[in-house]
Write a protein that holds these residues in place. Sequence first.
Motif, PDB file in Angstrom:
ATOM      1  N   ARG A 174      18.150 -23.800  12.598  1.00  0.00           N
ATOM      2  CA  ARG A 174      18.045 -23.535  11.161  1.00  0.00           C
ATOM      3  C   ARG A 174      16.604 -23.230  10.777  1.00  0.00           C
ATOM      4  N   LEU A 175      15.667 -23.940  11.370  1.00  0.00           N
ATOM      5  CA  LEU A 175      14.251 -23.680  11.111  1.00  0.00           C
ATOM      6  C   LEU A 175      13.884 -22.263  11.559  1.00  0.00           C
ATOM      7  N   LEU A 176      14.333 -21.893  12.739  1.00  0.00           N
ATOM      8  CA  LEU A 176      14.066 -20.533  13.237  1.00  0.00           C
ATOM      9  C   LEU A 176      14.712 -19.488  12.338  1.00  0.00           C
ATOM     10  N   ASP A 177      15.914 -19.782  11.828  1.00  0.00           N
ATOM     11  CA  ASP A 177      16.570 -18.847  10.911  1.00  0.00           C
ATOM     12  C   ASP A 177      15.721 -18.631   9.666  1.00  0.00           C
ATOM     13  N   GLY A 178      15.114 -19.705   9.147  1.00  0.00           N
ATOM     14  CA  GLY A 178      14.248 -19.577   7.980  1.00  0.00           C
ATOM     15  C   GLY A 178      13.042 -18.697   8.262  1.00  0.00           C
ATOM     16  N   ILE A 179      12.456 -18.878   9.427  1.00  0.00           N
ATOM     17  CA  ILE A 179      11.300 -18.057   9.819  1.00  0.00           C
ATOM     18  C   ILE A 179      11.709 -16.600   9.959  1.00  0.00           C
ATOM     19  N   ARG A 180      12.862 -16.371  10.566  1.00  0.00           N
ATOM     20  CA  ARG A 180      13.362 -14.990  10.721  1.00  0.00           C
ATOM     21  C   ARG A 180      13.606 -14.337   9.369  1.00  0.00           C
ATOM     22  N   LEU A 181      14.206 -15.081   8.440  1.00  0.00           N
ATOM     23  CA  LEU A 181      14.453 -14.540   7.104  1.00  0.00           C
ATOM     24  C   LEU A 181      13.140 -14.187   6.404  1.00  0.00           C
ATOM     25  N   TYR A 182      12.138 -15.044   6.544  1.00  0.00           N
ATOM     26  CA  TYR A 182      10.835 -14.769   5.945  1.00  0.00           C
ATOM     27  C   TYR A 182      10.231 -13.499   6.552  1.00  0.00           C
ATOM     28  N   ASP A 183      10.280 -13.395   7.864  1.00  0.00           N
ATOM     29  CA  ASP A 183       9.735 -12.206   8.536  1.00  0.00           C
ATOM     30  C   ASP A 183      10.449 -10.936   8.082  1.00  0.00           C
ATOM     31  N   GLN A 184      11.766 -11.020   7.910  1.00  0.00           N
ATOM     32  CA  GLN A 184      12.519  -9.857   7.439  1.00  0.00           C
ATOM     33  C   GLN A 184      12.121  -9.486   6.011  1.00  0.00           C
ATOM     34  N   ALA A 185      11.929 -10.498   5.164  1.00  0.00           N
ATOM     35  CA  ALA A 185      11.531 -10.236   3.780  1.00  0.00           C
ATOM     36  C   ALA A 185      10.153  -9.581   3.730  1.00  0.00           C
ATOM     37  N   VAL A 186       9.224 -10.067   4.548  1.00  0.00           N
ATOM     38  CA  VAL A 186       7.879  -9.482   4.582  1.00  0.00           C
ATOM     39  C   VAL A 186       7.944  -8.042   5.093  1.00  0.00           C
ATOM     40  N   ALA A 187       8.777  -7.790   6.083  1.00  0.00           N
ATOM     41  CA  ALA A 187       8.927  -6.420   6.601  1.00  0.00           C
ATOM     42  C   ALA A 187       9.458  -5.490   5.512  1.00  0.00           C
ATOM     43  N   ARG A 188      10.407  -5.965   4.718  1.00  0.00           N
ATOM     44  CA  ARG A 188      10.940  -5.148   3.622  1.00  0.00           C
ATOM     45  C   ARG A 188       9.871  -4.902   2.559  1.00  0.00           C
ATOM     46  N   MET A 189       9.100  -5.937   2.251  1.00  0.00           N
ATOM     47  CA  MET A 189       8.025  -5.766   1.280  1.00  0.00           C
ATOM     48  C   MET A 189       6.997  -4.765   1.791  1.00  0.00           C
ATOM     49  N   ARG A 190       6.665  -4.848   3.071  1.00  0.00           N
ATOM     50  CA  ARG A 190       5.704  -3.914   3.670  1.00  0.00           C
ATOM     51  C   ARG A 190       6.232  -2.481   3.553  1.00  0.00           C
ATOM     52  N   LEU A 191       7.516  -2.298   3.818  1.00  0.00           N
ATOM     53  CA  LEU A 191       8.124  -0.975   3.691  1.00  0.00           C
ATOM     54  C   LEU A 191       8.060  -0.495   2.243  1.00  0.00           C
ATOM     55  N   GLY A 192       8.292  -1.408   1.295  1.00  0.00           N
ATOM     56  CA  GLY A 192       8.193  -1.047  -0.114  1.00  0.00           C
ATOM     57  C   GLY A 192       6.796  -0.581  -0.481  1.00  0.00           C
ATOM     58  N   VAL A 193       5.783  -1.255   0.034  1.00  0.00           N
ATOM     59  CA  VAL A 193       4.397  -0.845  -0.217  1.00  0.00           C
ATOM     60  C   VAL A 193       4.167   0.546   0.366  1.00  0.00           C
ATOM     61  N   LYS A 194       4.637   0.773   1.580  1.00  0.00           N
ATOM     62  CA  LYS A 194       4.442   2.083   2.222  1.00  0.00           C
ATOM     63  C   LYS A 194       5.145   3.192   1.443  1.00  0.00           C
ATOM     64  N   LEU A 195       6.320   2.891   0.891  1.00  0.00           N
ATOM     65  CA  LEU A 195       7.042   3.902   0.117  1.00  0.00           C
ATOM     66  C   LEU A 195       6.330   4.205  -1.198  1.00  0.00           C
ATOM     67  N   GLN A 196       5.735   3.192  -1.809  1.00  0.00           N
ATOM     68  CA  GLN A 196       5.020   3.402  -3.065  1.00  0.00           C
ATOM     69  C   GLN A 196       3.648   4.019  -2.858  1.00  0.00           C
ATOM     70  N   ARG A 197       3.047   3.748  -1.728  1.00  0.00           N
ATOM     71  CA  ARG A 197       1.699   4.252  -1.431  1.00  0.00           C
ATOM     72  C   ARG A 197       1.690   4.927  -0.066  1.00  0.00           C
ATOM     73  N   PRO A 198       2.346   6.081   0.091  1.00  0.00           N
ATOM     74  CA  PRO A 198       2.441   6.725   1.403  1.00  0.00           C
ATOM     75  C   PRO A 198       1.101   7.132   2.001  1.00  0.00           C
ATOM     76  N   GLU A 199       0.092   7.281   1.138  1.00  0.00           N
ATOM     77  CA  GLU A 199      -1.226   7.693   1.633  1.00  0.00           C
ATOM     78  C   GLU A 199      -2.026   6.524   2.183  1.00  0.00           C
ATOM     79  N   ALA A 200      -1.575   5.310   1.939  1.00  0.00           N
ATOM     80  CA  ALA A 200      -2.320   4.108   2.351  1.00  0.00           C
ATOM     81  C   ALA A 200      -2.257   3.920   3.865  1.00  0.00           C
TER      82      ALA A 200
END
Length: 68
Positions: free
Chosen positions: A14-40
Amino acid sequence: ERVLRARLTPPEERLLDGIRLYDQAVARMRLGVKLQRPEAGDEEVEQLLVERIRKMWKLSDYGYYRAA
């Protein structure tokens, strides 16, 4: 069924699942930043990501803590 499955899951998994979920959320946020700022570049994307996460933490803490 999902509740029963969760109860049978070992605590370390369960602890590992929480870490995996956090990593997935950060990856999605990173993708959102890249989509909003493609030149970055990668460094700027990471900087913007950290700023977003800090803002989220600040908003989530709002009202819970008061200065002494």
